[in-house]
Write an enzyme that holds these catalytic residues in place. Structure first.
Site, short mmCIF file in Angstrom:
data_model
loop_
_atom_site.label_atom_id
_atom_site.label_comp_id
_atom_site.label_asym_id
_atom_site.label_seq_id
_atom_site.Cartn_x
_atom_site.Cartn_y
_atom_site.Cartn_z
N ASP A 126 27.19 -6.52 -18.74
CA ASP A 126 26.56 -6.29 -20.05
C ASP A 126 25.25 -7.05 -20.20
O ASP A 126 24.83 -7.37 -21.31
CB ASP A 126 27.52 -6.72 -21.18
N LYS A 177 31.53 -21.92 -23.43
CA LYS A 177 31.70 -21.84 -24.89
C LYS A 177 32.06 -23.20 -25.51
O LYS A 177 33.18 -23.42 -25.97
CB LYS A 177 32.78 -20.80 -25.26
N ASP A 238 22.26 -10.43 -23.59
CA ASP A 238 23.67 -10.05 -23.42
C ASP A 238 23.96 -8.99 -24.49
O ASP A 238 23.83 -9.26 -25.67
CB ASP A 238 24.54 -11.29 -23.63
N1 GDD Z 1 37.22 -6.57 -14.18
C1 GDD Z 1 37.23 -7.40 -15.21
N2 GDD Z 1 38.43 -7.96 -15.60
N3 GDD Z 1 36.08 -7.66 -15.86
C2 GDD Z 1 36.12 -8.51 -16.92
C3 GDD Z 1 37.31 -9.11 -17.37
C4 GDD Z 1 38.52 -8.81 -16.66
O1 GDD Z 1 39.62 -9.29 -16.98
N4 GDD Z 1 37.01 -9.89 -18.43
C5 GDD Z 1 35.69 -9.78 -18.64
N5 GDD Z 1 35.14 -8.94 -17.74
C6 GDD Z 1 33.72 -8.56 -17.58
C7 GDD Z 1 33.12 -7.99 -18.85
O2 GDD Z 1 33.21 -6.58 -18.81
C8 GDD Z 1 31.67 -8.45 -18.75
O3 GDD Z 1 30.89 -7.57 -17.98
C9 GDD Z 1 31.76 -9.77 -17.98
O4 GDD Z 1 33.04 -9.77 -17.33
C10 GDD Z 1 31.63 -11.00 -18.88
O5 GDD Z 1 32.56 -10.87 -19.94
P1 GDD Z 1 32.09 -11.02 -21.47
O6 GDD Z 1 33.30 -10.78 -22.29
O7 GDD Z 1 30.88 -10.22 -21.72
O8 GDD Z 1 31.78 -12.57 -21.50
P2 GDD Z 1 30.79 -13.37 -22.46
O9 GDD Z 1 29.58 -12.61 -22.76
O10 GDD Z 1 31.58 -13.89 -23.60
O11 GDD Z 1 30.41 -14.64 -21.53
C11 GDD Z 1 29.98 -14.46 -20.20
O12 GDD Z 1 28.63 -14.06 -20.15
C12 GDD Z 1 27.69 -15.03 -20.68
C13 GDD Z 1 26.30 -14.45 -20.49
O13 GDD Z 1 26.15 -13.30 -21.20
C14 GDD Z 1 30.19 -15.80 -19.46
O14 GDD Z 1 29.95 -15.55 -18.09
C15 GDD Z 1 29.25 -16.88 -19.99
O15 GDD Z 1 29.34 -18.05 -19.20
C16 GDD Z 1 27.81 -16.38 -19.96
O16 GDD Z 1 26.94 -17.35 -20.54
MG MG Z 2 28.92 -10.67 -22.43
#
Ligand code: GDD
Ligand code: MG
Length: 375
Positions: A126, A177, A238
């Site tokens: 994303d 987080k 993001d």
């Molecule tokens: N296959 C799979 N299985 N993918 C997953 C799973 C899972 O269980 N959980 C999450 N994802 C994928 C989501 O689809 C997304 O592309 C990515 O992993 C990160 O998940 P998000 O839910 O978008 O996390 P976030 O935005 O809260 O936090 C992450 O991204 C930030 C930057 O945008 C973390 O990596 C943070 O450390 C980072 O700063």
């Molecule tokens: Mg994200």
């Protein structure tokens, strides 16, 4: 065509050729957009968002991509197939129960062809960014790191993974987080793109949920592994919330966010073939109107996304909003920072502002929602 090599510190550095894309999240913060569509498949600038990431990976020399899917996994393959249209070899691996970001990586490593010492690119599904992928791979090779992380600076880092580094760019901690003010030790955050030395992926435990952010990175640091940060200030967003998604799509249309996959020329708006736009409708601010959507006379669409088959009736104003597939926005209705879910109907003369979300298929009668002018 053979991918060109990036030059890092005067040394030719071959690109990584394999990538894993994490696309299994539920996209909870994007609901109702993610009720029928997983986040990476929501159209941004007219094509599923994932297309932009795949096209950028291809341009950086990636040849083989494994998609780690879970939520609504069945929709990816019918759209992208074997990837040949994008010049890539795509494979899909589905988790029946979500394994988290780290578990998802471990679950797909058997599909990689890279040798233990070779770099593998990993992306969150994303992230819209102008990151120089070759440069991240070059940094990884040059520093001999176990994992290299793209870092970016944000004003409010609380929703992200905080990644402080030392003077050489070496990661000193990973704080996902942060909950307390004391934990906010830096404005550098994990930007969601990594290069892993392949053998490091093999060390993630198999068969159980693992968070790469909460378990793998802190564990690697505690074990003395070398995590290298590469901070850059290129475009980064993001797309995890509706407002960010709408912004990202508009930036792609305007050409502020780089992607080789925008289906048309950059400009104030993008109308896809098959969109029916009244001659006196006004489209601006990077708005995108998908095929089969109709925009009525005198309507104004600014910085917004109107998905396939949606109808915006005459005189409506749609600003910084998303109108879902097959949805209807009534005459003279004003949307500002709103999301109308797939198939929903907002009657005429309504005013939906400030992050209002209309659920898929909901009906809002004409003239029933108004904000007073002093709000
Ligand atoms: N296959 C799979 N299985 N993918 C997953 C799973 C899972 O269980 N959980 C999450 N994802 C994928 C989501 O689809 C997304 O592309 C990515 O992993 C990160 O998940 P998000 O839910 O978008 O996390 P976030 O935005 O809260 O936090 C992450 O991204 C930030 C930057 O945008 C973390 O990596 C943070 O450390 C980072 O700063
Ligand atoms: Mg994200």
């Amino acid at each position: 065509m053979r991918a060109q090599s990036a030059t890092v510190a005067g040394v030719e550095s071959p690109p990584a050729t394999e990538a894993i894309l994490l696309v299994g999240g539920k996209g909870t913060r994007l609901r109702p957009l993610t009720v029928h569509t997983p986040k990476p498949m929501i159209p941004a600038a007219g094509v599923p968002f994932l297309t932009h990431q795949l096209a950028r990976a291809k341009a950086a020399g990636i040849e083989h991509v494994v998609l780690a899917t879970s939520y609504l996994a069945e929709v990816f393959e019918p759209h992208f197939g074997d990837g040949s249209e994008l010049g890539l070899h795509l494979e899909y691996v589905t988790e029946t129960d979500p394994l988290g970001t780290g578990g998802a990586l471990r679950n797909v490593v058997h599909r990689l062809h890279s040798a233990p010492g070779e770099p593998v690119l990993v992306f969150n599904g994303d992230i819209l960014t102008g990151l120089d992928i070759r440069e991240l791979v070059g940094t990884h090779r040059r520093t001999g790191a176990d994992v290299s992380l793209h870092l970016t600076r944000v004003e409010d880092p609380r929703a992200f993974g905080l990644v402080p580094t030392d003077a050489d760019g070496r990661v000193t901690a990973f704080l996902e987080k942060p909950q307390t003010p004391e934990e906010i030790v830096t404005d550098q955050i994990n930007a969601g793109a990594y290069v892993f030395t392949r053998s490091v992926l093999d060390t993630i435990p198999a068969g159980r949920p693992v968070s790469v952010e909460r378990e793998t990175f802190p564990g690697l640091l505690a074990a003395g592994a070398h995590l290298q940060g590469m901070v850059d200030s290129t475009y980064w967003l993001d797309l995890g919330t509706p407002q960010a998604f709408v912004r990202g799509s508009a930036d792609l249309v305007l050409g502020r966010a780089p992607s080789p996959a925008v289906p048309g020329r950059h400009g104030e708006h993008l109308a896809l073939p098959g969109a029916d736009i009244a001659p006196d409708a006004k489209l601006s601010g990077g708005s995108c109107v998908s095929a089969g959507a109709a925009i009525g006379g005198g309507a104004r669409i600014d910085g917004s996304t109107v998905l396939a088959g949606a109808v915006v009736e005459p005189g409506a104003v749609v600003r910084n909003s998303l109108v879902g597939a097959g949805a209807r926005v009534g005459a003279r209705t004003v949307l500002d920072g709103a999301v109308v879910g797939d198939g929903a109907e907002v009657g005429a003369d309504n005013e939906l502002l400030h992050g209002v979300r209309v659920w898929c298929g909901a009906r809002i009668p004409a003239g029933s929602v108004r904000f007073s002018s002093d709000q």
